[in-house]
Design a protein around this motif. Structure first.
Motif, PDB file in Angstrom:
ATOM      1  N   ILE A 124       0.846  -1.204   0.000  1.00  0.00           N
ATOM      2  CA  ILE A 124       0.000   0.000   0.000  1.00  0.00           C
ATOM      3  C   ILE A 124       0.878   1.250   0.000  1.00  0.00           C
ATOM      4  O   ILE A 124       0.727   2.147  -0.836  1.00  0.00           O
ATOM      5  CB  ILE A 124      -0.930   0.012   1.231  1.00  0.00           C
ATOM      6  N   GLU A 125       1.840   1.272   0.942  1.00  0.00           N
ATOM      7  CA  GLU A 125       2.648   2.481   1.061  1.00  0.00           C
ATOM      8  C   GLU A 125       3.486   2.724  -0.202  1.00  0.00           C
ATOM      9  O   GLU A 125       3.493   3.830  -0.751  1.00  0.00           O
ATOM     10  CB  GLU A 125       3.561   2.403   2.292  1.00  0.00           C
ATOM     11  N   SER A 132       2.744   9.305  -5.987  1.00  0.00           N
ATOM     12  CA  SER A 132       2.776  10.608  -5.283  1.00  0.00           C
ATOM     13  C   SER A 132       1.461  10.923  -4.585  1.00  0.00           C
ATOM     14  O   SER A 132       0.977  12.044  -4.665  1.00  0.00           O
ATOM     15  CB  SER A 132       3.081  11.784  -6.202  1.00  0.00           C
ATOM     16  N   LEU A 133       0.897   9.943  -3.949  1.00  0.00           N
ATOM     17  CA  LEU A 133      -0.368  10.179  -3.276  1.00  0.00           C
ATOM     18  C   LEU A 133      -0.252   9.941  -1.774  1.00  0.00           C
ATOM     19  O   LEU A 133      -1.091  10.376  -0.994  1.00  0.00           O
ATOM     20  CB  LEU A 133      -1.450   9.257  -3.881  1.00  0.00           C
ATOM     21  N   LYS A 138      -2.188   9.258   3.703  1.00  0.00           N
ATOM     22  CA  LYS A 138      -1.686   8.273   4.658  1.00  0.00           C
ATOM     23  C   LYS A 138      -2.488   8.230   5.960  1.00  0.00           C
ATOM     24  O   LYS A 138      -2.560   7.195   6.607  1.00  0.00           O
ATOM     25  CB  LYS A 138      -0.207   8.509   4.961  1.00  0.00           C
ATOM     26  N   HIS A 139      -3.141   9.340   6.305  1.00  0.00           N
ATOM     27  CA  HIS A 139      -3.915   9.366   7.549  1.00  0.00           C
ATOM     28  C   HIS A 139      -5.357   8.919   7.342  1.00  0.00           C
ATOM     29  O   HIS A 139      -6.137   8.901   8.266  1.00  0.00           O
ATOM     30  CB  HIS A 139      -3.894  10.780   8.121  1.00  0.00           C
ATOM     31  N   LYS A 140      -5.738   8.593   6.120  1.00  0.00           N
ATOM     32  CA  LYS A 140      -7.152   8.211   5.901  1.00  0.00           C
ATOM     33  C   LYS A 140      -7.279   7.047   4.909  1.00  0.00           C
ATOM     34  O   LYS A 140      -8.144   7.048   4.035  1.00  0.00           O
ATOM     35  CB  LYS A 140      -7.961   9.406   5.422  1.00  0.00           C
ATOM     36  N   LEU A 141      -6.419   6.064   5.105  1.00  0.00           N
ATOM     37  CA  LEU A 141      -6.404   4.935   4.171  1.00  0.00           C
ATOM     38  C   LEU A 141      -7.707   4.145   4.177  1.00  0.00           C
ATOM     39  O   LEU A 141      -8.029   3.457   3.206  1.00  0.00           O
ATOM     40  CB  LEU A 141      -5.244   3.995   4.511  1.00  0.00           C
ATOM     41  N   GLN A 152      -6.775  13.170  -7.291  1.00  0.00           N
ATOM     42  CA  GLN A 152      -6.301  12.153  -6.348  1.00  0.00           C
ATOM     43  C   GLN A 152      -6.826  10.776  -6.741  1.00  0.00           C
ATOM     44  O   GLN A 152      -6.110   9.776  -6.659  1.00  0.00           O
ATOM     45  CB  GLN A 152      -6.764  12.513  -4.930  1.00  0.00           C
ATOM     46  N   GLN A 153      -8.083  10.737  -7.192  1.00  0.00           N
ATOM     47  CA  GLN A 153      -8.645   9.459  -7.632  1.00  0.00           C
ATOM     48  C   GLN A 153      -7.834   8.896  -8.791  1.00  0.00           C
ATOM     49  O   GLN A 153      -7.571   7.693  -8.857  1.00  0.00           O
ATOM     50  CB  GLN A 153     -10.097   9.638  -8.080  1.00  0.00           C
ATOM     51  N   GLN A 154      -7.433   9.778  -9.715  1.00  0.00           N
ATOM     52  CA  GLN A 154      -6.665   9.293 -10.854  1.00  0.00           C
ATOM     53  C   GLN A 154      -5.325   8.733 -10.389  1.00  0.00           C
ATOM     54  O   GLN A 154      -4.860   7.703 -10.876  1.00  0.00           O
ATOM     55  CB  GLN A 154      -6.493  10.420 -11.888  1.00  0.00           C
ATOM     56  N   ARG A 155      -4.687   9.412  -9.427  1.00  0.00           N
ATOM     57  CA  ARG A 155      -3.409   8.885  -8.921  1.00  0.00           C
ATOM     58  C   ARG A 155      -3.617   7.591  -8.147  1.00  0.00           C
ATOM     59  O   ARG A 155      -2.763   6.700  -8.164  1.00  0.00           O
ATOM     60  CB  ARG A 155      -2.703   9.943  -8.064  1.00  0.00           C
ATOM     61  N   LEU A 156      -4.794   7.471  -7.505  1.00  0.00           N
ATOM     62  CA  LEU A 156      -5.106   6.201  -6.849  1.00  0.00           C
ATOM     63  C   LEU A 156      -5.229   5.087  -7.890  1.00  0.00           C
ATOM     64  O   LEU A 156      -4.754   3.961  -7.679  1.00  0.00           O
ATOM     65  CB  LEU A 156      -6.406   6.323  -6.040  1.00  0.00           C
TER      66      LEU A 156
END
Ligand SMILES: Nc1ncnc2c1ncn2[C@@H]1O[C@H](COP(=O)(O)OP(=O)(O)OP(=O)(O)O)[C@@H](O)[C@H]1O
Ligand SMILES: [Mg+2]
Lengths: 251, 289
Positions: A124-125, A132-133, A138-141, A152-156
């Motif tokens: 995951i990390e 680059s997300l 990291k605080h709301k996985l 952000q969704q696209q980077r996910l």
């Protein structure tokens, strides 16, 4: 310079309509290849042939060769499930699964079942870092992926593709639904990614192609008009039609 | 006044008139429903006691209870759910995700399933009687009742599950395939979870329809007046609509009263199941959005 994928005499048909005509391209390893051309010229169709996503569309047919690690991707006998693990795809519109952020990253990993469970946190990390997300999520996985912004969704979606350890990443206009800041984030990211991966990206923006890619392919009406190093193509195009297109004289 | 203003006013008038008309239609149908409910409530609420729920039926209305039918209905519906939901959802998965949609067989199948949903329920009763009771010699048993009701609601479950599966965005399905996930794991990983609210709502609504059916159960030998509880799949049994039917066909006023109480029990169960359907839908929906 290693050639990762060699496309020879590729033809593609939707029913009786021929969408690609005799395409020949060499895709270089650890380079970014941009596909440009007017709407409907066959860019998306071309990248769909590389990971056989066209299998999902009824009544389609491809012939020719797409050589990848000693096999012809187009062969009936190619194991498409294995192939798609090696060749990831990022779509035009972000399409995260209706699950948490970490479940999105692990989605394919869990279902392939070929990686150790105790590695999941590091998968995951690492995947999120490479996309680059990490710092932003990291605080709301455990929150829903839908709580992220479009960029952000696209980077996910990129991160979940990276989690399956592909060699090649196909991107179909990955920034067309994003604002300039999110776009430049993804462009920076691509420069990082090409160190490890081979990238093929469809884009409608000439500037983007010029900024980020090493090679450019110009399609028109299902034909490959010109293919070469981006620098050359944008400074001294060989074909009149290429010149017209990159100088904005086409629709 | 210009021509355009005139036209606008006419349109406005029609619009208002139609609204009033629609409102009246709603009021009329609601009035009928409310009167009916009120009448049942007025007759039945006094005799709807704990004793009524936990006693056996009896020839004397004052002592009669509804227990065997209540238990019968609940067990019947549970068994029906166990049979019809897996079969129905499985069929929908096959039809939507495996079958060749352009084959003639597929088109024939689809047409027939839609038609089956419109077949009168008594026909399913005749089918159940002929095949399961008589040919397979299962008699007038609980299992035959459940199979018959399952067949009755299967088309509805298949159609609503198919719709729910169809509604899953193809972009998400493609996303799963593009990651090298197999078809089966794509089905269990994203398609079914996303279709689940629709599948559950459709199934629960179908089950509540089965709950109110009397005709097919009469065909396969269920009766109203039973003084024991079903204890295995081959037991004889009763169901709520049957005991209500039994009571309403008696001349005494006292039986009309407990019939009304029986109807209230049925309606409360229906209300609970439908509420459950709504809650499940809202819960799973908000998890997805
Ligand atoms: N599923 C399909 N069935 C039939 N024809 C299709 C299908 N998808 C695309 N085509 C046709 O194939 C041609 C190429 O389409 P494609 O989607 O590859 O274009 P594109 O270059 O990606 O365009 P855009 O820039 O608008 O995304 C078009 O003429 C299109 O109409
Ligand atoms: Mg396209």
């Amino acid at each position: 310079m290693t050639i990762k994928i060699k496309v020879e005499n590729l033809n593609f048909y939707y029913g009786s309509f021929q969408a690609l005509q005799n395409i020949n391209i060499d895709i270089h390893e650890n380079r970014i290849t941009a596909l440009i051309g007017p709407s409907g010229c066959g860019k998306s169709t071309f990248i769909k042939t590389i990971d056989r996503m066209y299998d999902l569309i009824e009544d389609t047919k491809a012939d020719g060769t797409i050589a990848f690690e000693g096999i012809n991707i187009l062969d009936e006998s190619t194991d498409v499930v294995e192939l798609r693990k090696r060749i990831g795809m990022v779509f035009q519109k972000p399409n995260p699964f209706p699950k948490s952020i970490s479940e999105n990253v692990l989605y394919a990993v869990k279902r392939h079942g070929d990686q150790d469970k105790k590695d999941f946190p590091s998968i995951i990390e690492n995947s999120l870092r490479k996309a680059s997300l990490w710092d932003e999520v990291k605080h709301k996985l455990n929150q829903s992926a839908f709580s992220l912004s479009g960029g952000q969704q696209q980077r996910l979606c990129i991160a979940r593709t990276l989690a399956t350890k592909p060699d090649i990443i196909l991107m179909d206009e990955p920034t067309s639904a994003l604002d300039p800041i999110a776009t430049s984030k993804i462009e920076e990211l691509l420069q990082e990614l090409k160190k490890e991966y081979t990238v093929i990206i469809v884009t409608h923006s000439m500037q983007q192609a010029a900024r980020i890619s090493d090679y450019t392919a110009f399609f028109l009406n299902g034909e490959l008009i010109e293919f070469g190093e981006t620098k050359e193509m944008f400074t001294a195009p060989r074909d009149k039609r290429t010149e017209d297109y990159i100088t904005g004289r086409y629709g | 006044m210009t021509r355009y203003q005139k036209k606008l006013r006419m349109r406005h008038f029609y619009n208002q008139a139609f609204k009033v008309l629609l409102f009246l239609v709603i009021v009329v149908s609601l009035l009928v429903l409310v009167t009916l409910l009120f009448d049942i409530f007025r007759k039945g609420y006094q005799t709807l006691t704990w004793n009524f729920l936990t006693s056996m039926p009896s020839g004397r209305a004052a002592r009669a209870g509804i227990l065997p039918s209540l238990v019968g209905s609940l067990v019947l519906i549970a068994l029906t759910a166990l049979i019809s939901i897996p079969l129905g959802v499985g069929t929908a998965i096959y039809l939507e995700l495996y079958a060749n949609r352009r084959s003639r067989f597929f088109k024939l199948l689809q047409l027939n399933i839609a038609n089956l949903a419109g077949v009168p329920s008594i026909v399913y009763g005749i089918l159940g009687l002929a095949i399961f009771s008589q040919m397979l010699k299962l008699g007038p048993s609980l299992i035959v009742g459940s199979i018959t009701l399952s067949l009755l609601i299967l088309p509805v479950i298949i159609v609503s599950s198919s719709e729910a599966i169809k509604a899953v965005p193809s972009s998400i399905i493609d996303g799963s395939y593009a990651l090298g996930v197999t078809r089966w794991k794509t089905i269990t990983g994203v398609i079914l979870p996303m279709a689940l609210p629709g599948i559950l709502t459709g199934s629960i609504l179908a089950l509540s329809r089965a709950m109110g059916e009397a005709a097919p159960l009469i065909m396969v030998g269920a009766v109203g007046f039973v003084t024991f509880l079903p204890d295995n799949l081959l037991s004889r049994y009763s169901a709520l609509p049957l005991i209500v039917f039994n009571w309403t066909s008696r001349p005494q006023e006292a039986f009309a009263q407990i019939a009304a109480s029986g109807i209230m029990v049925m309606m409360i169960i229906l209300l609970i199941t439908n509420l459950t359907a709504i809650i499940i839908r809202n819960k799973t929906q908000s998890r997805i959005d």
